[in-house]
Design an enzyme around this catalytic site. Structure first.
Site, PDB file in Angstrom:
ATOM      1  N   TYR A   1      -2.526  -1.186  10.762  1.00  0.00           N
ATOM      2  CA  TYR A   1      -2.285  -1.118   8.948  1.00  0.00           C
ATOM      3  C   TYR A   1      -1.051  -1.630   8.345  1.00  0.00           C
ATOM      4  O   TYR A   1      -0.985  -1.412   7.732  1.00  0.00           O
ATOM      5  CB  TYR A   1      -3.094  -0.384   8.170  1.00  0.00           C
ATOM      6  CG  TYR A   1      -3.597  -0.835   6.699  1.00  0.00           C
ATOM      7  CD1 TYR A   1      -3.450  -1.708   6.422  1.00  0.00           C
ATOM      8  CD2 TYR A   1      -2.953   0.239   5.514  1.00  0.00           C
ATOM      9  CE1 TYR A   1      -4.512  -1.745   5.067  1.00  0.00           C
ATOM     10  CE2 TYR A   1      -3.084  -0.048   4.929  1.00  0.00           C
ATOM     11  CZ  TYR A   1      -4.036  -0.834   3.654  1.00  0.00           C
ATOM     12  OH  TYR A   1      -4.220  -0.788   2.701  1.00  0.00           O
TER      13      TYR A   1
ATOM     14  N   SER B   1       1.322  -1.245  -0.383  1.00  0.00           N
ATOM     15  CA  SER B   1      -0.232  -0.101  -0.133  1.00  0.00           C
ATOM     16  C   SER B   1       1.025   1.424  -0.174  1.00  0.00           C
ATOM     17  O   SER B   1       1.765   1.023  -0.039  1.00  0.00           O
ATOM     18  CB  SER B   1      -0.690  -0.078   1.439  1.00  0.00           C
ATOM     19  OG  SER B   1      -1.423   1.167   1.274  1.00  0.00           O
TER      20      SER B   1
END
Length: 275
Positions: free
Chosen positions: A155, A142
């Protein structure tokens, strides 16, 4: 890998978003599919989208955080298709929480899916992919694997881990020269359900944030269509790229981090307070 015709691709998180669009684009190019997702209904929808193409498609309802289940899926893929050339470790989830407010259960949940799911998918498929001598491992990180953000510690941790894991793997595969390579993908805001499906807790209020409002604000930044992300990923595989940044936002974040390796944190903190 020069093309996808008559290859076999395994995809996690294939029931929606990028995973679903990867399946469609690969099927169009004559690639056989082994699809998995924890959402059985989503898997069925993907099968409907690809059934018009003359390729073999198998499916498995799968929790990628279950090592034994991933191992069984890899074995079944080879049994059903005869071989496997690619694994797209795409399944992922999100968690919005402060470090202090995150429960150990939620941390174990996100690490189990976002990191261990990638590890299991890589390790269980890698020996079979090596046997093909023409393969690729694609792991989805990401832009949050490039920079850290307030409320995204868990995350961030998983996506930074995927990046380090995949970059190390790529170097080992380069040394071995066995016809297998790997790619680390850093998508920006892709128009998927990840924001709406994210776990958010009330610890965000300690930072002056409204959890429900934060989800809506984050969802507005998801602008790149998943089919465009899938197209770029497949092109990157054919070009044997090491890293892929998807979206203008990903390229800006990457450049900003390079220019201001620590200074970006103050800006991120300020922007978060404005949300």
């Amino acid at each position: 890998m020069k093309n996808f015709k008559n290859k076999v691709a395994a995809i996690t998180g294939a029931g929606s978003g990028i995973g679903q669009q990867l399946a469609v684009l690969l099927a169009k190019q004559g690639c056989h599919l082994s699809l998995s997702d924890i959402n059985e209904k989503g898997l069925a929808q993907t099968v409907e989208l690809v059934k018009q193409y003359p390729v073999t498609v198998t499916t498995k309802v799968l929790d990628v955080s279950n090592r034994d289940a991933v191992k069984q899926w890899a074995q079944e893929t080879v049994q059903d298709h005869g071989s496997v050339n690619m694994i797209f470790n795409n399944a992922g989830v999100a968690l919005g929480s402060t470090v202090e407010g995150a429960s150990y259960e939620d941390l174990e949940w996100i690490v189990g899916i976002n990191f261990w799911g990638v590890v299991y998918g890589t390790k269980e498929f890698l020996p079979f992919i090596k046997q093909s001598k023409d393969g690729h491992i694609i792991n989805i990180s990401s832009i949050f694997g490039l920079t850290s953000q307030p409320t995204q510690s868990a995350y961030n941790a998983t996506k930074f881990a995927v990046r380090g894991f995949t970059e190390s793997l790529r170097q080992e595969l380069d040394i071995e020269k066995g016809g297998v390579s790997s790619l680390c993908v850093h998508p920006g805001g892709i128009r998927t359900n990840i924001a709406k499906a994210a776990k958010m807790n009330d610890s965000l209020k300690s930072l002056g944030m409204d959890p429900n409002k934060s989800i809506k604000q984050f969802d507005k930044f998801l602008r790149t269509p998943p089919e465009e992300a899938a197209r770029q990923i497949l092109n990157a595989v054919l070009k044997d790229k090491r890293r892929l940044l998807i979206g203008t936002d990903a390229r800006i974040v990457d450049s900003f981090q390079r220019l201001f390796p620590t200074g970006y944190q103050r800006i991120a903190a300020f922007a978060t307070k404005m949300m």
